[in-house]
Design a protein around this motif. Structure first.
Motif, PDB file in Angstrom:
ATOM      1  N   ARG A 124       0.836  -1.211   0.000  1.00  0.00           N
ATOM      2  CA  ARG A 124       0.000   0.000   0.000  1.00  0.00           C
ATOM      3  C   ARG A 124       0.870   1.260   0.000  1.00  0.00           C
ATOM      4  O   ARG A 124       0.485   2.285  -0.578  1.00  0.00           O
ATOM      5  CB  ARG A 124      -0.915   0.000   1.221  1.00  0.00           C
ATOM      6  N   VAL A 125       2.023   1.192   0.652  1.00  0.00           N
ATOM      7  CA  VAL A 125       2.951   2.329   0.602  1.00  0.00           C
ATOM      8  C   VAL A 125       3.420   2.540  -0.835  1.00  0.00           C
ATOM      9  O   VAL A 125       3.459   3.679  -1.329  1.00  0.00           O
ATOM     10  CB  VAL A 125       4.147   2.091   1.545  1.00  0.00           C
ATOM     11  N   ILE A 126       3.770   1.456  -1.528  1.00  0.00           N
ATOM     12  CA  ILE A 126       4.182   1.567  -2.935  1.00  0.00           C
ATOM     13  C   ILE A 126       3.056   2.163  -3.771  1.00  0.00           C
ATOM     14  O   ILE A 126       3.278   3.096  -4.568  1.00  0.00           O
ATOM     15  CB  ILE A 126       4.574   0.180  -3.488  1.00  0.00           C
ATOM     16  N   GLN A 127       1.849   1.662  -3.582  1.00  0.00           N
ATOM     17  CA  GLN A 127       0.706   2.187  -4.329  1.00  0.00           C
ATOM     18  C   GLN A 127       0.488   3.667  -4.020  1.00  0.00           C
ATOM     19  O   GLN A 127       0.202   4.468  -4.914  1.00  0.00           O
ATOM     20  CB  GLN A 127      -0.548   1.387  -3.973  1.00  0.00           C
ATOM     21  N   GLY A 128       0.636   4.043  -2.748  1.00  0.00           N
ATOM     22  CA  GLY A 128       0.432   5.433  -2.349  1.00  0.00           C
ATOM     23  C   GLY A 128       1.478   6.377  -2.898  1.00  0.00           C
ATOM     24  O   GLY A 128       1.183   7.546  -3.182  1.00  0.00           O
ATOM     25  N   VAL A 129       2.708   5.903  -3.059  1.00  0.00           N
ATOM     26  CA  VAL A 129       3.757   6.735  -3.657  1.00  0.00           C
ATOM     27  C   VAL A 129       3.369   7.122  -5.082  1.00  0.00           C
ATOM     28  O   VAL A 129       3.525   8.280  -5.500  1.00  0.00           O
ATOM     29  CB  VAL A 129       5.111   5.992  -3.638  1.00  0.00           C
ATOM     30  N   GLY A 130       2.860   6.158  -5.846  1.00  0.00           N
ATOM     31  CA  GLY A 130       2.400   6.474  -7.195  1.00  0.00           C
ATOM     32  C   GLY A 130       1.149   7.314  -7.189  1.00  0.00           C
ATOM     33  O   GLY A 130       1.056   8.331  -7.895  1.00  0.00           O
ATOM     34  N   GLY A 131       0.159   6.948  -6.362  1.00  0.00           N
ATOM     35  CA  GLY A 131      -1.104   7.669  -6.328  1.00  0.00           C
ATOM     36  C   GLY A 131      -0.973   9.078  -5.806  1.00  0.00           C
ATOM     37  O   GLY A 131      -1.703   9.981  -6.245  1.00  0.00           O
ATOM     38  N   GLY A 132      -0.046   9.311  -4.871  1.00  0.00           N
ATOM     39  CA  GLY A 132       0.128  10.640  -4.311  1.00  0.00           C
ATOM     40  C   GLY A 132       0.580  11.662  -5.332  1.00  0.00           C
ATOM     41  O   GLY A 132       0.280  12.858  -5.206  1.00  0.00           O
ATOM     42  N   ALA A 133       1.305  11.210  -6.353  1.00  0.00           N
ATOM     43  CA  ALA A 133       1.776  12.131  -7.384  1.00  0.00           C
ATOM     44  C   ALA A 133       0.744  12.354  -8.485  1.00  0.00           C
ATOM     45  O   ALA A 133       0.757  13.400  -9.147  1.00  0.00           O
ATOM     46  CB  ALA A 133       3.067  11.593  -7.999  1.00  0.00           C
ATOM     47  N   LEU A 134      -0.158  11.412  -8.701  1.00  0.00           N
ATOM     48  CA  LEU A 134      -1.033  11.465  -9.871  1.00  0.00           C
ATOM     49  C   LEU A 134      -2.012  12.628  -9.842  1.00  0.00           C
ATOM     50  O   LEU A 134      -2.219  13.298 -10.862  1.00  0.00           O
ATOM     51  CB  LEU A 134      -1.801  10.145 -10.003  1.00  0.00           C
ATOM     52  N   ILE A 135      -2.632  12.894  -8.679  1.00  0.00           N
ATOM     53  CA  ILE A 135      -3.652  13.952  -8.636  1.00  0.00           C
ATOM     54  C   ILE A 135      -3.035  15.341  -8.829  1.00  0.00           C
ATOM     55  O   ILE A 135      -3.487  16.101  -9.696  1.00  0.00           O
ATOM     56  CB  ILE A 135      -4.467  13.856  -7.340  1.00  0.00           C
ATOM     57  N   PRO A 136      -2.004  15.743  -8.074  1.00  0.00           N
ATOM     58  CA  PRO A 136      -1.412  17.072  -8.345  1.00  0.00           C
ATOM     59  C   PRO A 136      -0.773  17.178  -9.722  1.00  0.00           C
ATOM     60  O   PRO A 136      -0.836  18.234 -10.361  1.00  0.00           O
ATOM     61  CB  PRO A 136      -0.374  17.245  -7.228  1.00  0.00           C
ATOM     62  N   MET A 137      -0.159  16.096 -10.215  1.00  0.00           N
ATOM     63  CA  MET A 137       0.420  16.125 -11.555  1.00  0.00           C
ATOM     64  C   MET A 137      -0.668  16.297 -12.613  1.00  0.00           C
ATOM     65  O   MET A 137      -0.524  17.078 -13.567  1.00  0.00           O
ATOM     66  CB  MET A 137       1.191  14.830 -11.823  1.00  0.00           C
ATOM     67  N   SER A 138      -1.776  15.600 -12.437  1.00  0.00           N
ATOM     68  CA  SER A 138      -2.884  15.713 -13.382  1.00  0.00           C
ATOM     69  C   SER A 138      -3.424  17.133 -13.404  1.00  0.00           C
ATOM     70  O   SER A 138      -3.720  17.700 -14.470  1.00  0.00           O
ATOM     71  CB  SER A 138      -3.996  14.728 -13.006  1.00  0.00           C
ATOM     72  N   GLN A 139      -3.562  17.717 -12.231  1.00  0.00           N
ATOM     73  CA  GLN A 139      -4.071  19.086 -12.149  1.00  0.00           C
ATOM     74  C   GLN A 139      -3.142  20.069 -12.862  1.00  0.00           C
ATOM     75  O   GLN A 139      -3.590  20.920 -13.638  1.00  0.00           O
ATOM     76  CB  GLN A 139      -4.233  19.496 -10.685  1.00  0.00           C
ATOM     77  N   ALA A 140      -1.837  19.931 -12.621  1.00  0.00           N
ATOM     78  CA  ALA A 140      -0.870  20.845 -13.237  1.00  0.00           C
ATOM     79  C   ALA A 140      -0.814  20.666 -14.752  1.00  0.00           C
ATOM     80  O   ALA A 140      -0.715  21.653 -15.504  1.00  0.00           O
ATOM     81  CB  ALA A 140       0.510  20.622 -12.621  1.00  0.00           C
ATOM     82  N   ILE A 141      -0.879  19.430 -15.225  1.00  0.00           N
ATOM     83  CA  ILE A 141      -0.844  19.189 -16.671  1.00  0.00           C
ATOM     84  C   ILE A 141      -2.079  19.791 -17.341  1.00  0.00           C
ATOM     85  O   ILE A 141      -1.989  20.403 -18.410  1.00  0.00           O
ATOM     86  CB  ILE A 141      -0.745  17.676 -16.962  1.00  0.00           C
ATOM     87  N   LEU A 142      -3.236  19.655 -16.704  1.00  0.00           N
ATOM     88  CA  LEU A 142      -4.446  20.281 -17.257  1.00  0.00           C
ATOM     89  C   LEU A 142      -4.308  21.796 -17.300  1.00  0.00           C
ATOM     90  O   LEU A 142      -4.734  22.440 -18.268  1.00  0.00           O
ATOM     91  CB  LEU A 142      -5.660  19.900 -16.418  1.00  0.00           C
ATOM     92  N   ARG A 143      -3.726  22.366 -16.247  1.00  0.00           N
ATOM     93  CA  ARG A 143      -3.539  23.820 -16.220  1.00  0.00           C
ATOM     94  C   ARG A 143      -2.651  24.278 -17.361  1.00  0.00           C
ATOM     95  O   ARG A 143      -2.854  25.339 -17.939  1.00  0.00           O
ATOM     96  CB  ARG A 143      -2.921  24.259 -14.876  1.00  0.00           C
ATOM     97  N   GLU A 144      -1.648  23.484 -17.695  1.00  0.00           N
ATOM     98  CA  GLU A 144      -0.741  23.846 -18.784  1.00  0.00           C
ATOM     99  C   GLU A 144      -1.371  23.600 -20.154  1.00  0.00           C
ATOM    100  O   GLU A 144      -0.967  24.204 -21.143  1.00  0.00           O
ATOM    101  CB  GLU A 144       0.554  23.047 -18.666  1.00  0.00           C
ATOM    102  N   THR A 145      -2.346  22.703 -20.212  1.00  0.00           N
ATOM    103  CA  THR A 145      -2.926  22.310 -21.495  1.00  0.00           C
ATOM    104  C   THR A 145      -3.990  23.288 -21.976  1.00  0.00           C
ATOM    105  O   THR A 145      -4.111  23.548 -23.174  1.00  0.00           O
ATOM    106  CB  THR A 145      -3.535  20.892 -21.379  1.00  0.00           C
TER     107      THR A 145
END
Length: 543
Positions: free
Chosen positions: A107-128
């Motif tokens: 779950r820690v491994i899964q959380g490391v990936g999941g923790g980055a996805l939401i803020p990264m997705s938001q920033a990529i949309l802002r740039e797009t």
């Protein structure tokens, strides 16, 4: 550079990152309903099984503030792809977990990936999306963020009941594979993006990890350890406070910080982020309280509870695109003011509930909350990042989401403690007034039905007659049965009164948010009077 040339395939980019957002948001809640089944399968105690949720949130909050640094270090597309892969690997391994130790690690491994996805997705949309479509972009993003936790309990309950808990993790895999295929086609690295060079801020990374992880553990475990009566919680609090203070001092001094705290100089970002924290407390706090109300007090099953909560999530999802369009007309200040007023009004019916309350009674309040939360989320997300410089975009997005997530954990901890304490106080108060004239009365308990006040003795007599006539009770077991019914009656009324009190404080929280809404700047592109702000907005498009 024209917008059309600079932003090709923006809808395919949106689809790509929305898949990531949805699965990452879904996994914050889908696992909770499966914990009882997982406990038996993994041989865990009630206390131990809660670490399945804690481990995921712990790694989430540690990664979120570092997404700006990591995307600069590796490149945004490489880091985003890496995060999707880590999340997918963690999900698959969680489904294979054979004991508690392996589950927590995966779950820690899964959380490391999941923790980055939401803020990264938001920033990529802002740039797009161009400046005039930022509200629309945040509306689309918000659909994934709120729809995932909203459908998580219902979907998790269905999968667990009809298959097994392992499939709540395996269900992510088709979406992860599709996501990786779409990333390879539609996400491109920005050629002009500044890449990180030089030494890595290891001191900042260590201090941040210690500070945030101990804070999250304290918030998750405080209630079950009686908060600061426990030496364990006290040590966590001191460690977290010292580490985070040293982290802030260090990050403001170093040239290449892992978290760019200087972005807080932007008043628009800071005020919107602070309001986002208040919003997180109210949203996550109510999401925590309502399922408990339905399941523990009103007798709903897990599936029924999930369905009863769906109206708010669906209202939020459908209102998000509308909120994105309205943003360009009203601006963030008016939208947040209207939304916080609506949220305040919607929580009032939850402060006057009784034991006859059901899901239909709070259907309209939930729908109003859904619209209000959608308006708050879109306007805050847009206003917070509108004036942030391009080089700080990913870091600011991580910080914005971190504050909302941590404050959500604070809200859950505070309101859970408030609910428990209020229930205890209400019960003692009711017992005190029910058993007047009782020579054997003690402050915390009912001793015997035979020693109650005359009014209650009459009530016991009527109940005893009903039990003997309809339930086949004998005179010998009547005292215990009647006393148990009275005790349960008092417990249930004490609990519903505690829920009313707790929801009142959430209502009060949104009254405070209404006042803070006046601090938000109008950051719509056509309203920015400062030329420097306009240049910053234009730079977001030039990628």
């Amino acid at each position: 550079m024209s917008t059309d040339t600079a932003l090709p395939n923006k809808w395919m980019v949106t689809l790509t990152i929305m898949i990531s957002t949805l699965v990452a948001a879904l996994d914050t809640s889908i696992v909770n309903v499966a914990l009882p089944n997982m406990r038996g399968s993994l041989g865990a105690s009630v206390t131990e099984i809660t670490w399945v949720s804690t481990a995921y949130m712990l790694s989430n909050v540690v990664v979120m503030p570092a997404v700006g640094f990591l995307s600069d270090l590796f490149g945004k597309v490489r880091f985003f792809t890496f995060s999707v892969i880590i999340f997918g690997v963690g999900s698959f391994l969680c489904g294979l977990a054979w004991n508690m130790e392996s589950m927590i690690f995966f779950r820690v491994i899964q959380g490391v990936g999941g923790g980055a996805l939401i803020p990264m997705s938001q920033a990529i949309l802002r740039e797009t999306f161009p400046p005039e479509e930022q509200g629309k972009a945040m509306g689309i993003f918000g659909m994934g963020v709120v729809l995932g936790p909203g459908i998580g309990p219902t979907l998790g309950g269905y999968i667990t009941d009809n298959y097994s808990w392992n499939w709540i993790f395996y269900i992510n895999m088709p979406f992860i594979i599709l996501n990786l295929i779409l990333i390879s086609f539609f996400l491109k690295e920005s050629s002009d993006r500044e890449r990180h060079t030089g030494k890595i801020d290891y001191i900042g990374l260590i201090l941040m990890t210690i500070g945030l992880s101990t804070l999250q553990i304290m918030l998750e475990k405080g209630q079950e350890n009686s908060w600061f009566e426990s030496d364990f919680i006290v040590r966590l609090a001191v460690t977290s406070a010292v580490s985070l203070i040293l982290f802030i001092i260090w990050e403001l001094k170093t040239d290449k910080p892992i978290v760019e705290l200087r972005v807080l100089k932007d008043l628009s970002f800071t005020s919107a982020t602070a309001l986002g924290g208040i919003f997180g407390m109210g949203l996550f706090g109510s999401l925590f309280l309502l399922p408990m109300l339905f399941e523990s007090l009103l007798g709903y099953s897990v599936m029924e509870s999930g369905l009863a909560l769906m109206p708010r999530s669906l209202a939020m999802a459908f209102a998000m695109p509308l909120a994105g369009r309205i943003y360009n007309f009203l601006g963030p200040k008016k939208m947040i003011f209207i939304a916080t007023v609506l949220a305040t009004i919607s929580f009032y019916p939850l402060t006057v509930m009784n034991l006859n309350t059901n899901a239909w009674d709070i259907l309209v309040p939930q729908l109003i909350q859904g619209v209000a939360f959608a308006f708050i989320f879109v306007s805050l997300s847009t206003a917070a990042l509108m004036t942030v410089e391009k080089r700080y975009m990913f870091g600011a997005s991580g910080l914005f989401n971190l504050i909302r997530t941590v404050c959500g954990s604070v809200g859950i901890a505070v309101f859970a403690t408030m609910l428990e304490n209020s229930t205890t106080i209400n019960r003692a108060y009711m017992v005190e007034h029910i058993v007047t004239n009782n020579p054997f009365y003690t402050q915390s308990s009912l001793v015997s039905p035979a020693t109650t006040s005359p009014i209650l003795s009459t009530w016991f007599a009527g109940l005893s007659g009903a039990l003997m006539q309809n339930a086949g009770s004998t005179p010998a077991d009547l005292p215990d049965k009647t006393f148990a019914i009275l005790s349960n009656y008092i417990d249930r009324h004490a609990a519903i009164m505690a829920y009313n009190t707790t929801f009142f404080w959430i209502l009060f929280l949104f009254i405070v948010a209404t006042l803070f809404s006046f601090l938000i700047r109008d950051t719509r592109p056509d309203k920015l009077k400062n030329k420097e702000d306009s240049k910053v907005i234009e730079s977001v498009v030039e990628l």
